[in-house]
Design a protein around this motif. Sequence first.
Motif, PDB file in Angstrom:
ATOM      1  N   ASP B  87       0.822  -1.213   0.000  1.00  0.00           N
ATOM      2  CA  ASP B  87       0.000   0.000   0.000  1.00  0.00           C
ATOM      3  C   ASP B  87       0.853   1.258   0.000  1.00  0.00           C
ATOM      4  O   ASP B  87       0.510   2.260  -0.611  1.00  0.00           O
ATOM      5  N   ASP B  88       1.945   1.200   0.728  1.00  0.00           N
ATOM      6  CA  ASP B  88       2.737   2.409   0.917  1.00  0.00           C
ATOM      7  C   ASP B  88       4.096   2.368   0.226  1.00  0.00           C
ATOM      8  O   ASP B  88       4.847   3.327   0.280  1.00  0.00           O
ATOM      9  N   ARG B  89       4.442   1.251  -0.384  1.00  0.00           N
ATOM     10  CA  ARG B  89       5.776   1.147  -0.974  1.00  0.00           C
ATOM     11  C   ARG B  89       5.816   0.076  -2.064  1.00  0.00           C
ATOM     12  O   ARG B  89       4.927  -0.785  -2.134  1.00  0.00           O
ATOM     13  N   ASP B 119      14.685   4.145  -1.387  1.00  0.00           N
ATOM     14  CA  ASP B 119      14.485   4.616  -0.011  1.00  0.00           C
ATOM     15  C   ASP B 119      15.138   3.685   0.996  1.00  0.00           C
ATOM     16  O   ASP B 119      15.461   4.094   2.100  1.00  0.00           O
ATOM     17  N   SER B 120      15.284   2.424   0.644  1.00  0.00           N
ATOM     18  CA  SER B 120      16.095   1.536   1.477  1.00  0.00           C
ATOM     19  C   SER B 120      16.624   0.383   0.635  1.00  0.00           C
ATOM     20  O   SER B 120      16.033   0.025  -0.386  1.00  0.00           O
ATOM     21  N   VAL B 121      17.763  -0.135   1.082  1.00  0.00           N
ATOM     22  CA  VAL B 121      18.412  -1.248   0.378  1.00  0.00           C
ATOM     23  C   VAL B 121      18.835  -2.253   1.434  1.00  0.00           C
ATOM     24  O   VAL B 121      19.407  -1.870   2.457  1.00  0.00           O
ATOM     25  N   ASN B 138       9.332   4.174  -1.512  1.00  0.00           N
ATOM     26  CA  ASN B 138       8.063   4.575  -0.914  1.00  0.00           C
ATOM     27  C   ASN B 138       7.168   5.220  -1.963  1.00  0.00           C
ATOM     28  O   ASN B 138       7.656   5.914  -2.864  1.00  0.00           O
ATOM     29  N   LEU B 139       5.879   4.997  -1.851  1.00  0.00           N
ATOM     30  CA  LEU B 139       4.955   5.524  -2.841  1.00  0.00           C
ATOM     31  C   LEU B 139       4.513   6.928  -2.467  1.00  0.00           C
ATOM     32  O   LEU B 139       4.556   7.310  -1.283  1.00  0.00           O
ATOM     33  N   PRO B 140       4.099   7.715  -3.442  1.00  0.00           N
ATOM     34  CA  PRO B 140       3.688   9.086  -3.162  1.00  0.00           C
ATOM     35  C   PRO B 140       2.586   9.123  -2.107  1.00  0.00           C
ATOM     36  O   PRO B 140       1.676   8.293  -2.135  1.00  0.00           O
TER      37      PRO B 140
END
Lengths: 256, 142
Positions: B87-89, B119-121, B138-140
């Motif tokens: 939903d968020d990423r 945003d993360s790895v 991360n999504l808008p």
Amino acid sequence: MPSRRQKLSREEINSLFQTYQENNDPEVKRVLVDAYMDLVHSLARRFANRGEPLDDLVQVASMGLLKAIDRFEPDRNVQFTTYAVPTIVGELRRYFRDRASAIRLPRGLRERSHALNAAIQKFSQEHSRSPSVAEIAGEIGLTEEEVIESLESSEAVAVASLDTTTDEGDLSLLDIVGGEDKALEMLDERLSLAGAMSNLDAREQNLLYLRFIEGLSQTEIAERLHISQMHVSRLLRRTLNSLRQNLSGTEMRRPY
Amino acid sequence: MIPLLSSKTFDDMEKNKLHDEVNIAVPAREAMSKVVRMATTAVASRASLSIDDADDLNTAVEELFRSFLSQHTAGEVDFCVDYIFHDDRLEIAAHGCILHNGHGKVGRYSRFLLESLADSVREVTNPDGGLDVVLVKNLPGS
């Protein structure tokens, strides 16, 4: 010092060049650049209608002007324009030559790519952010698949490697990034990329600096450099490929 | 150092099938990089990422692909990527990729590039005991 956009006499120009040669004052350079921006626009327009956005051509011609300013020797008693015009035209020709060696796209795809480019710029200016594929597709009446295809085709326009060392050695990084060079050193330190970075030209180094140290988005870099987002994307991709190739060349492959 | 996680993340994911997934497998050959890029752009578009973010993701996945190419003989194995829509990423898991925790110049370069673009790895051990690299964007609005 004469103000910008003021018509300068030949004596004033010579005096500015003398000053610039002596102390490399960036403010003097800015005045000189400004004095010859009409010439830059005029030469860039000569190459318009060849399928490249005028803004990109102005950017290329501006790079030629910067080179000409750095290399001009006022003691030779030659007018600056006599020296600058072939330098700028050479830069524009080199730009087209590099692109001409690449894959030639079908006309329809090329036109779609230009329309897409213009739409991305317009959207970014109006909304202060980069559009999504769906938004841009709606804007220019294409399907999302067509937009994706056009975005990718723009990558294929030029495949010439940029890791060829150009004759820009006398243009220091400091000239390009102003007083922010400490951060660039940090990039070098952080990545241990000194050798690989030095094989990139000043524009490529500046691009990496703006993207990865200043953290600007492609759209923001495009605005800063007065070129299109798609052009930034192309340059960035090629620069990263060059950097990776340079690095791979200096490191033995490890067994995995 | 990139944290080495257990396969718990994937186990959790297995139990929760609510997320849409796209899986691709392409032969590990240079010529396939465009296929990987187009697939990534299409997925990014589906996730409503901006063109800027989509291009960042594209560059990151291409870097994983090139890293994979340098570690395997051309054409012998497939480069497999899972794109998982949350939903968020958006999570992208590239199988069989090793970053060596940033060792060596290329490793440090890859790590820096990926950390800058995503945003993360993280590296995770997959259920087969191999290593995967997982990127998160991360999504808008998240």
